[in-house]
Design a protein around this motif. Structure first.
Motif, short mmCIF file in Angstrom:
data_model
loop_
_atom_site.label_atom_id
_atom_site.label_comp_id
_atom_site.label_asym_id
_atom_site.label_seq_id
_atom_site.Cartn_x
_atom_site.Cartn_y
_atom_site.Cartn_z
N TYR A 30 44.56 36.69 29.75
CA TYR A 30 45.71 37.58 29.92
C TYR A 30 46.31 37.46 31.33
N HIS A 46 52.11 33.42 38.09
CA HIS A 46 51.35 34.06 37.01
C HIS A 46 51.25 33.14 35.79
N ARG A 49 48.78 30.38 36.41
CA ARG A 49 47.39 30.83 36.27
C ARG A 49 47.04 31.08 34.81
N ARG A 136 28.43 40.19 36.68
CA ARG A 136 29.28 39.48 35.72
C ARG A 136 28.84 38.02 35.55
N LYS A 143 40.85 34.39 33.87
CA LYS A 143 41.33 35.76 33.63
C LYS A 143 41.09 36.10 32.16
N GLU A 175 34.37 40.28 45.11
CA GLU A 175 35.72 40.84 44.94
C GLU A 175 35.61 42.26 44.41
N GLY A 176 36.76 42.91 44.18
CA GLY A 176 36.75 44.24 43.60
C GLY A 176 36.73 44.15 42.08
N SER A 178 38.98 45.10 40.08
CA SER A 178 40.29 44.60 39.65
C SER A 178 41.15 44.21 40.85
N ASN A 180 41.09 41.71 44.87
CA ASN A 180 40.40 40.84 45.83
C ASN A 180 40.17 41.62 47.11
N LEU A 199 38.37 35.93 40.84
CA LEU A 199 39.68 35.57 40.31
C LEU A 199 40.59 35.30 41.52
N ILE A 202 47.00 36.47 42.54
CA ILE A 202 48.34 36.05 42.97
C ILE A 202 48.69 36.81 44.26
N THR A 203 48.31 38.07 44.32
CA THR A 203 48.57 38.86 45.53
C THR A 203 47.72 38.33 46.69
N ARG A 204 46.49 37.92 46.38
CA ARG A 204 45.59 37.32 47.39
C ARG A 204 46.29 36.16 48.07
N THR A 237 43.55 43.73 47.35
CA THR A 237 44.89 43.37 46.87
C THR A 237 44.90 43.18 45.36
N SER A 238 46.01 43.53 44.76
CA SER A 238 46.25 43.19 43.35
C SER A 238 47.72 43.42 43.03
N THR A 239 48.10 42.95 41.86
CA THR A 239 49.48 43.08 41.38
C THR A 239 49.95 44.53 41.40
N1 PMP Z 1 40.13 40.21 40.79
C1 PMP Z 1 40.03 40.76 39.57
C2 PMP Z 1 38.67 40.82 38.93
C3 PMP Z 1 41.16 41.29 38.92
O1 PMP Z 1 41.05 41.84 37.70
C4 PMP Z 1 42.41 41.25 39.59
C5 PMP Z 1 43.64 41.84 38.95
N2 PMP Z 1 43.99 41.18 37.81
C6 PMP Z 1 42.48 40.66 40.85
C7 PMP Z 1 41.32 40.15 41.42
C8 PMP Z 1 43.79 40.58 41.59
O2 PMP Z 1 44.64 39.61 41.00
P1 PMP Z 1 46.22 39.70 41.12
O3 PMP Z 1 46.55 39.79 42.57
O4 PMP Z 1 46.70 38.43 40.51
O5 PMP Z 1 46.66 40.92 40.37
#
Ligand code: PMP
Length: 277
Positions: A30, A46, A49, A136, A143, A175-176, A178, A180, A199, A202-204, A237-239
């Motif tokens: 996804y 996106h 990826r 994990r 993803k 990472e977090g 959801s 980075n 992962l 993209i924001t990373r 960071t994240s979307t």
């Molecule tokens: N790591 C994980 C495990 C995530 O789920 C996400 C969010 N999808 C990210 C990092 C950050 O990714 P992005 O910046 O592409 O949203």
């Protein structure tokens, strides 16, 4: 409206088979794409990826990627989405339940939009995070729809009154749940390298570029729990979370509980990028 394969239908009309492999095995991948002011932010990255994740699990888009791009833009227009997200997933499709790949199934694509606003309050005050052992699998670079590990970690953080879980494999921070994770130590920005343990957000990648433009040296190298807890600044960071300051981790206060100087500069640079026409 939602997108189901190559068609726009109402959400009520969108039906997925009970033996869809996404539903039964999490057999799919996804993306979550941010929409600012009606525009899809970092769409090309996106989709790149998304393709990479598909290749990793031997899935192929059932139509041209240009068609998918057009479909996503049309979905945003049809739903008059100004600020929010598009969620898109592809599964291996429906087949009689067996672990091995079925012959001749057609992948199922679905996408929908959702209005969300920027987490302004948290961006200004920062969040607290809870440490969780990274239990994990070893392909966190895909993803995948299998998010149970992330779900359990996030819930553990919420149960501790925190907003995010930060994973570590032994001493090494990954990472977090959801997001980075980034730290600033001695005037340098550190984040885990983009390997199979995280992962590659993209924001990373965007923030790494912004840091370079700001003259902040970036080191893509893993760091320890102790380095995290004694960092000058920490952010994730994240979307949807953008550049989110972390001001407390377990019992440790970070940056005296305030948004750090570099974090603030990166937030400003990020905000300029998303608000520029
Ligand atoms: N790591 C994980 C495990 C995530 O789920 C996400 C969010 N999808 C990210 C990092 C950050 O990714 P992005 O910046 O592409 O949203």
């Amino acid at each position: 409206m939602i997108l189901l394969n190559n068609q726009f239908v109402s959400r009520d009309e969108g039906k997925v088979d009970i033996e869809d492999r996404g539903y039964q095995f999490g057999d799919g991948v996804y993306e979550v794409i941010r929409v600012y002011n009606g525009k899809l932010f970092s769409l090309a990255e996106h989709l790149e990826r998304f393709k990479r994740s598909m290749v990793a699990i031997s899935l192929k888009l059932p139509y041209a990627s240009e068609t998918l791009t057009d479909n996503l833009k049309t979905l945003v227009e049809k739903n008059n989405l100004r600020n929010g997200i598009i969620y898109i997933q592809i599964t291996r499709g429906a087949a009689s339940r067996n672990h091995g790949f079925p012959n001749n199934t057609t992948p199922v694509i679905s996408a929908y939009t959702k209005e969300i606003s920027r987490p302004i309050e948290a961006l200004n005050s920062g969040i607290s995070a809870h440490l969780v052992e990274d239990f994990r699998w070893l392909r966190c670079d895909i993803k995948s729809l299998n998010l149970l590990g992330n779900v359990l970690a996030k819930q553990e953080a919420l149960d501790h009154g925190c907003q995010e879980a930060i994973f570590h494999r032994g001493e090494r921070v990954t990472e977090g749940s959801s997001t980075n994770v980034f730290i600033i130590r001695a005037g340098k920005l550190l984040t885990h390298p983009a390997d199979n343990f995280i992962l590659n957000g993209i924001t990373r990648r965007y923030v790494i570029e912004l840091a370079c433009q700001l003259g902040l040296p970036v080191i893509e190298k893993s760091f320890t729990l102790n380095e995290l807890l004694t960092a000058d600044e920490v952010f994730v960071t994240s979307t949807t979370q953008e550049v989110m300051p972390v001001v407390k981790i377990n019992q440790s206060t970070i940056a005296e509980g305030r948004v750090g100087k570099w974090t603030q500069l990166l937030q400003n640079a990020f905000e300029s990028a998303i608000t520029s026409p």
